[in-house]
Motif scaffolding. Structure first.
Motif, PDB file in Angstrom:
ATOM      1  N   TYR A  36      28.359 -30.964 -31.173  1.00 44.11           N
ATOM      2  CA  TYR A  36      28.358 -32.179 -30.342  1.00 44.11           C
ATOM      3  C   TYR A  36      29.631 -32.988 -30.555  1.00 44.11           C
ATOM      4  CZ  TYR A  36      27.031 -36.834 -28.734  1.00 44.11           C
ATOM      5  OH  TYR A  36      27.011 -38.055 -28.114  1.00 44.11           O
ATOM      6  N   VAL A  37      30.041 -33.125 -31.786  1.00 44.75           N
ATOM      7  CA  VAL A  37      31.253 -33.892 -32.101  1.00 44.75           C
ATOM      8  C   VAL A  37      32.492 -33.239 -31.499  1.00 44.75           C
ATOM      9  CG1 VAL A  37      32.742 -34.655 -33.993  1.00 44.75           C
ATOM     10  CG2 VAL A  37      30.275 -34.916 -34.185  1.00 44.75           C
ATOM     11  N   LYS A  67      14.628 -33.154 -31.524  1.00 42.17           N
ATOM     12  CA  LYS A  67      16.034 -33.466 -31.762  1.00 42.17           C
ATOM     13  C   LYS A  67      16.949 -32.379 -31.211  1.00 42.17           C
ATOM     14  CE  LYS A  67      15.445 -36.303 -35.924  1.00 42.17           C
ATOM     15  NZ  LYS A  67      15.725 -36.424 -37.379  1.00 42.17           N
ATOM     16  N   LEU A  86      19.711 -32.777 -28.374  1.00 39.18           N
ATOM     17  CA  LEU A  86      21.097 -32.394 -28.649  1.00 39.18           C
ATOM     18  C   LEU A  86      21.622 -31.429 -27.585  1.00 39.18           C
ATOM     19  CD1 LEU A  86      23.291 -32.887 -30.776  1.00 39.18           C
ATOM     20  CD2 LEU A  86      22.463 -30.857 -31.983  1.00 39.18           C
ATOM     21  N   LYS A  97      22.424 -33.456 -24.474  1.00 43.21           N
ATOM     22  CA  LYS A  97      23.666 -34.222 -24.588  1.00 43.21           C
ATOM     23  C   LYS A  97      24.892 -33.309 -24.458  1.00 43.21           C
ATOM     24  CE  LYS A  97      21.932 -38.024 -27.462  1.00 43.21           C
ATOM     25  NZ  LYS A  97      22.037 -38.703 -28.783  1.00 43.21           N
ATOM     26  N   TYR A 137      23.657 -25.105 -31.463  1.00 34.11           N
ATOM     27  CA  TYR A 137      23.584 -26.524 -31.140  1.00 34.11           C
ATOM     28  C   TYR A 137      23.368 -27.340 -32.413  1.00 34.11           C
ATOM     29  CZ  TYR A 137      23.124 -24.814 -26.393  1.00 34.11           C
ATOM     30  OH  TYR A 137      23.337 -24.186 -25.204  1.00 34.11           O
ATOM     31  N   THR A 138      24.500 -27.826 -32.921  1.00 31.91           N
ATOM     32  CA  THR A 138      24.476 -28.659 -34.119  1.00 31.91           C
ATOM     33  C   THR A 138      25.223 -29.955 -33.834  1.00 31.91           C
ATOM     34  OG1 THR A 138      26.502 -27.612 -34.948  1.00 31.91           O
ATOM     35  CG2 THR A 138      24.390 -26.626 -35.613  1.00 31.91           C
ATOM     36  N   ASN A 139      25.144 -30.871 -34.814  1.00 32.22           N
ATOM     37  CA  ASN A 139      25.876 -32.124 -34.657  1.00 32.22           C
ATOM     38  C   ASN A 139      27.385 -31.890 -34.634  1.00 32.22           C
ATOM     39  OD1 ASN A 139      23.583 -33.796 -34.574  1.00 32.22           O
ATOM     40  ND2 ASN A 139      23.433 -33.800 -36.817  1.00 32.22           N
ATOM     41  N   GLN A 140      27.825 -30.881 -35.352  1.00 30.41           N
ATOM     42  CA  GLN A 140      29.251 -30.558 -35.357  1.00 30.41           C
ATOM     43  C   GLN A 140      29.716 -30.101 -33.979  1.00 30.41           C
ATOM     44  OE1 GLN A 140      30.287 -27.656 -38.294  1.00 30.41           O
ATOM     45  NE2 GLN A 140      32.516 -27.747 -37.828  1.00 30.41           N
TER      46      GLN A 140
END
Length: 275
Positions: free
Chosen positions: A74-75, A29, A33, A36, A69-72
């Motif tokens: 990426y957002v 994952k 990430l 992306k 590299y976190t979902n935050q």
């Protein structure tokens, strides 16, 4: 007891395998990430250029250089990309005009640079120079018209929105003024370089006396003889003088003269036949 120990061992192995696969899934994952976010950053760079943002404006997006590299993260990249696209499409016609003007300006700069290329005259194939000159004149004719149209559009934008329309952190007039000043400086340096090349390639203008002196030196050197050649010459002269003082005798051998005299005496001493 043995069965119970085996059960504990089996349970521990299952837990270890579960932890192993959870770690692998987490790494997968994270790798996805990163991939992306990297693609988003490449796309953000493209839209930065489309919107003509300055370095200071780019630095305002702090998350661009983050390695967390976190979902935050990426957002935040998705939001930045959306902001840039909205900024561009709100003034798409104006940005397209500026892009066309910049492409025309780059063509003019490149063609002006070719004028100082010393190999340009040797590459004239199929009237290439004539075609380049036509394109150069057409670009120089279109450029002022595009600049005037963009100035009107930017003034209209500033009146409607109450804020300046900036390109690379400055107004359009200041940007083209800076570009033209840089172009003039580059042309001056190209002229100086071309003049130096022409001076170094020009034939030497040394006085003719130097050439005459050099020829005289070569002639004197060619006339200088070694001692051996001088002795040979003296020997040839002495031989010629000797032959001149003592004439050379007949080339036929003396033996041939004696044989001829004997034949004559024999014919004379033979008595005539009696009747």
């Amino acid at each position: 007891m043995i069965l119970q120990a085996m059960e504990y061992t089996f349970i521990i192995l299952i837990l270890m395998l579960q932890l192993f696969w959870e770690e692998k899934i987490r790494e997968g994952k994270l790798h996805l990430l990163k991939y992306k976010i990297k693609n988003l950053r490449d796309e953000i760079q493209i839209w930065w250029e489309k919107c003509f943002l300055s370095e200071d404006e780019k630095q305002e997006f702090d998350d661009y250089k983050s390695t967390d590299y976190t979902n935050q993260l990426y957002v935040s990249h998705v939001e930045e990309l959306g902001r840039l696209k909205r900024k561009f499409y709100r003034n798409e016609s104006l940005y397209l005009l500026i892009e066309k003007q910049q492409d025309t300006w780059k063509r003019v700069v490149n063609m002006d640079k070719q004028l100082y290329n010393p190999e340009r005259l040797f590459q004239n194939r199929g009237a290439q120079l004539l075609q380049e000159e036509r394109e150069r004149r057409a670009a120089q004719k279109d450029l002022p018209q595009l600049e005037e149209l963009i100035k009107k559009e930017t003034e209209l934008y500033e009146r409607e929105h109450g804020r300046p329309f900036l390109l690379y952190g400055q107004s359009f007039s200041d940007m083209i003024l800076y570009q033209k000043e840089q172009h003039k400086e580059n042309q001056k340096s190209l002229k100086i370089t071309k003049k130096k090349c022409e001076n170094s390639a020009a034939p030497s203008t040394a006085p003719k006396t130097i050439t005459s002196v050099s020829k005289l030196k070569r002639k004197l050197v060619s006339n200088i003889q070694s001692p051996a050649s001088a002795q040979d010459k003296q020997a040839r002269v002495a031989s010629c003088e000797k032959h001149a003082s003592h004439p050379v005798e007949a080339s036929r051998p003396k033996r041939g003269l004696k044989v001829r005299q004997k034949l004559i005496e024999r014919t004379v001493s033979v008595p005539a036949a009696q009747p």
